[in-house]
Design a protein around this motif. Structure first.
Motif, mmCIF file in Angstrom:
data_model
loop_
_atom_site.group_PDB
_atom_site.id
_atom_site.type_symbol
_atom_site.label_atom_id
_atom_site.label_comp_id
_atom_site.label_asym_id
_atom_site.label_seq_id
_atom_site.Cartn_x
_atom_site.Cartn_y
_atom_site.Cartn_z
ATOM 1 N N SER A 217 -77.697 32.749 -69.922
ATOM 2 C CA SER A 217 -76.894 32.000 -70.888
ATOM 3 C C SER A 217 -77.799 31.198 -71.818
ATOM 4 O O SER A 217 -77.586 31.156 -73.035
ATOM 5 C CB SER A 217 -75.930 31.081 -70.145
ATOM 6 O OG SER A 217 -75.239 30.267 -71.040
ATOM 7 N N HIS A 218 -78.827 30.574 -71.250
ATOM 8 C CA HIS A 218 -79.773 29.805 -72.063
ATOM 9 C C HIS A 218 -80.509 30.712 -73.063
ATOM 10 O O HIS A 218 -80.671 30.350 -74.227
ATOM 11 C CB HIS A 218 -80.765 29.089 -71.153
ATOM 12 C CG HIS A 218 -81.785 28.278 -71.891
ATOM 13 N ND1 HIS A 218 -81.476 27.136 -72.573
ATOM 14 C CD2 HIS A 218 -83.121 28.467 -72.049
ATOM 15 C CE1 HIS A 218 -82.576 26.645 -73.138
ATOM 16 N NE2 HIS A 218 -83.588 27.441 -72.820
ATOM 17 N N LEU A 219 -80.925 31.873 -72.582
ATOM 18 C CA LEU A 219 -81.631 32.803 -73.471
ATOM 19 C C LEU A 219 -80.729 33.291 -74.606
ATOM 20 O O LEU A 219 -81.167 33.428 -75.744
ATOM 21 C CB LEU A 219 -82.174 33.988 -72.667
ATOM 22 C CG LEU A 219 -83.349 33.669 -71.741
ATOM 23 C CD1 LEU A 219 -83.698 34.885 -70.906
ATOM 24 C CD2 LEU A 219 -84.549 33.192 -72.530
ATOM 25 N N LYS A 220 -79.458 33.522 -74.303
ATOM 26 C CA LYS A 220 -78.513 33.930 -75.349
ATOM 27 C C LYS A 220 -78.348 32.821 -76.375
ATOM 28 O O LYS A 220 -78.164 33.093 -77.560
ATOM 29 C CB LYS A 220 -77.162 34.292 -74.734
ATOM 30 C CG LYS A 220 -77.164 35.604 -74.008
ATOM 31 C CD LYS A 220 -75.798 35.897 -73.401
ATOM 32 C CE LYS A 220 -75.824 37.170 -72.579
ATOM 33 N NZ LYS A 220 -74.544 37.404 -71.889
ATOM 34 N N GLY A 221 -78.407 31.581 -75.927
ATOM 35 C CA GLY A 221 -78.263 30.448 -76.841
ATOM 36 C C GLY A 221 -79.438 30.292 -77.778
ATOM 37 O O GLY A 221 -79.263 29.890 -78.929
ATOM 38 N N VAL B 109 -84.600 32.135 -82.405
ATOM 39 C CA VAL B 109 -85.829 32.939 -82.408
ATOM 40 C C VAL B 109 -85.794 33.942 -83.555
ATOM 41 O O VAL B 109 -86.780 34.129 -84.266
ATOM 42 C CB VAL B 109 -86.018 33.649 -81.044
ATOM 43 C CG1 VAL B 109 -87.162 34.639 -81.093
ATOM 44 C CG2 VAL B 109 -86.244 32.636 -79.939
ATOM 45 N N VAL B 110 -84.643 34.571 -83.749
ATOM 46 C CA VAL B 110 -84.504 35.542 -84.845
ATOM 47 C C VAL B 110 -84.712 34.840 -86.178
ATOM 48 O O VAL B 110 -85.436 35.332 -87.055
ATOM 49 C CB VAL B 110 -83.118 36.230 -84.785
ATOM 50 C CG1 VAL B 110 -82.867 37.055 -86.038
ATOM 51 C CG2 VAL B 110 -83.011 37.101 -83.544
#
Length: 164
Positions: A96-100, A105-106
């Motif tokens: 979930s954190h990485l999706k946030g 990042v993009v």
């Protein structure tokens, strides 16, 4: 008495002749010596082979014991992981954190690409700094907004985060 002593002499001479005929020749003596040396060498080799065989048996037993220990340790760790009820929730929390942070990042990669392209194509500028327009957090974000398009449409120009 004369016949007896002649008979004894003949008997003695025959015995000596027989003893000489039955005595081993120098070749026979050498062959017997070589045979004894070979037998000694065979005995030493047998002893060495026996020692090697025992070493192999000992090593095999050690390997079986160590394998059994490692197997028990592995099963214990697998059991621990299966019983760890928090593991699934922690993995879910990390995902979930990485999706946030992925959109950030993009955006960051796009801004860096725009900056590199603008530096490569723009003429040298004066040393006076330019202030970013109000509402934008960084010069990279300003360049992304003023570029007015997504450089990600070109497959070669796409960022790692966009491909993921």
């Amino acid at each position: 008495g004369k016949g007896t002593s002649e008979g004894e002499v003949r008997a003695k001479s025959r015995l000596e002749l027989l003893a000489r005929l039955n005595a081993p020749s120098p070749r026979q003596k050498a062959a017997e010596g070589a045979a004894q040396h070979l037998q000694d060498a065979v005995d030493v080799c047998r002893s060495s082979v026996s020692e090697c065989q025992q070493t192999v048996v000992d090593l095999r037993n050690d390997v079986f014991i160590r394998f059994a220990e490692l197997r028990q340790e592995l099963f214990a760790r697998i059991t621990d992981v299966r019983h760890d009820t928090n593991l699934g929730s922690r993995v879910s929390e990390i995902a979930s954190h990485l999706k946030g942070i992925m959109p950030k990042v993009v955006e960051h990669e796009k801004a860096i690409r725009v900056l590199r392209n603008s530096w490569a194509t723009s003429p040298p500028v004066s040393p006076s700094p330019q202030l970013p327009p109000a509402g934008f957090s960084s010069p990279a974000a300003t360049d992304v907004q003023t570029a007015g398009g997504s450089p990600a449409t070109d497959a070669a120009a796409s960022t790692f985060a966009e491909r993921v």
